[in-house]
Design an enzyme around this catalytic site. Sequence first.
Site, PDB file in Angstrom:
ATOM      1  N   SER A 150     -12.613  -1.642  -3.609  1.00 54.63           N
ATOM      2  CA  SER A 150     -12.193  -0.643  -4.486  1.00 54.63           C
ATOM      3  C   SER A 150     -13.477  -0.435  -5.111  1.00 54.63           C
ATOM      4  O   SER A 150     -14.630  -0.996  -5.112  1.00 54.63           O
ATOM      5  CB  SER A 150     -11.039  -0.998  -5.393  1.00 54.63           C
ATOM      6  OG  SER A 150     -10.964  -0.266  -6.393  1.00 54.63           O
ATOM      7  N   TYR A 163      -6.260  -6.126 -11.101  1.00 58.65           N
ATOM      8  CA  TYR A 163      -6.644  -5.471 -10.071  1.00 58.65           C
ATOM      9  C   TYR A 163      -8.333  -5.534  -9.988  1.00 58.65           C
ATOM     10  O   TYR A 163      -8.894  -5.957  -8.991  1.00 58.65           O
ATOM     11  CB  TYR A 163      -6.270  -4.158  -9.922  1.00 58.65           C
ATOM     12  CG  TYR A 163      -6.500  -3.197  -8.714  1.00 58.65           C
ATOM     13  CD1 TYR A 163      -7.520  -2.575  -8.531  1.00 58.65           C
ATOM     14  CD2 TYR A 163      -5.580  -3.361  -7.706  1.00 58.65           C
ATOM     15  CE1 TYR A 163      -8.023  -1.838  -7.615  1.00 58.65           C
ATOM     16  CE2 TYR A 163      -5.823  -2.421  -6.466  1.00 58.65           C
ATOM     17  CZ  TYR A 163      -6.836  -1.641  -6.457  1.00 58.65           C
ATOM     18  OH  TYR A 163      -7.367  -0.990  -5.361  1.00 58.65           O
TER      19      TYR A 163
END
Length: 259
Positions: A150, A163
């Site tokens: 990400s 996350y």
Amino acid sequence: MSENMSTSLFDLSGKTALVTGSSRGLGRAIAEGFAKAGARLVINGTDPARTQAAVEEFRAAGHQAEACPFNVTDEDAVVSAFARFDAEGIAIDILVNNAGIQHRKPLVEFTTDEWRRVIETNLTGAFVIGREAAKRMIPRGSGKIINIGSLASELARPTVGPYTAAKGGIRNLTKAMAVEWAAHGIQANAIGPGYMLTDMNQALMSNPDFNNWLMSRIPSKRWGRPDELVGTAIFLASDASTYVNGQTIYVDGGMLAAM
Ligand code: GCO
């Protein structure tokens, strides 16, 4: 480059790919791209019915696909899945560790169990499935592992701490896989998607303040589409990247390049 050269270099014919979380979202887009490049797909999701429905859609489109539903946090289910692959003579040539969850709130408010759930799903699952795949790839002397990272593998923003930690771990787990498994003909790399139009980001897409901020940060001035990951995924899954290892390739509209 001749037409034949460019086509064969990115051809996945004869390869079997397991893409976790591929019944929808980014994983579905990558799996569809692999199928169009000739691969046989093992479709995974946590919901057996949704996973089978996706397989039927792949087959209706003329692609080879089968279902393998499991939750990536269920180690017993993962080990059993690979035992089934062994028993059925299914060699996973390409693994995409895509399955992941998001949980947004201030870091100080996360319970440890909430933290663990994100880490287990987004990071530990990639390790467990990567280990099981590599155990079979090493004797074969070849394999492709693609972990989905990400922008959060590099940068942080408030409310997505677990996350961000997990995706940062994906970036370095990818390097760890590469340095241990490259000598066995395995290429382990990662893709770092930017802000993509997915169900996980619905809450952000529908937030005008967030959208205004995001558009000010992305040189391309738009959200990315899941299908815009397919080219990079095929590159990393194919013979076009046999000397690429340990890298994270960001598909982010230029966001990481900008101040
Ligand atoms: C968020 C988003 C991001 C994106 C993507 C960015 O809440 O900031 O969910 O994490 O999903 O991972 O690269």
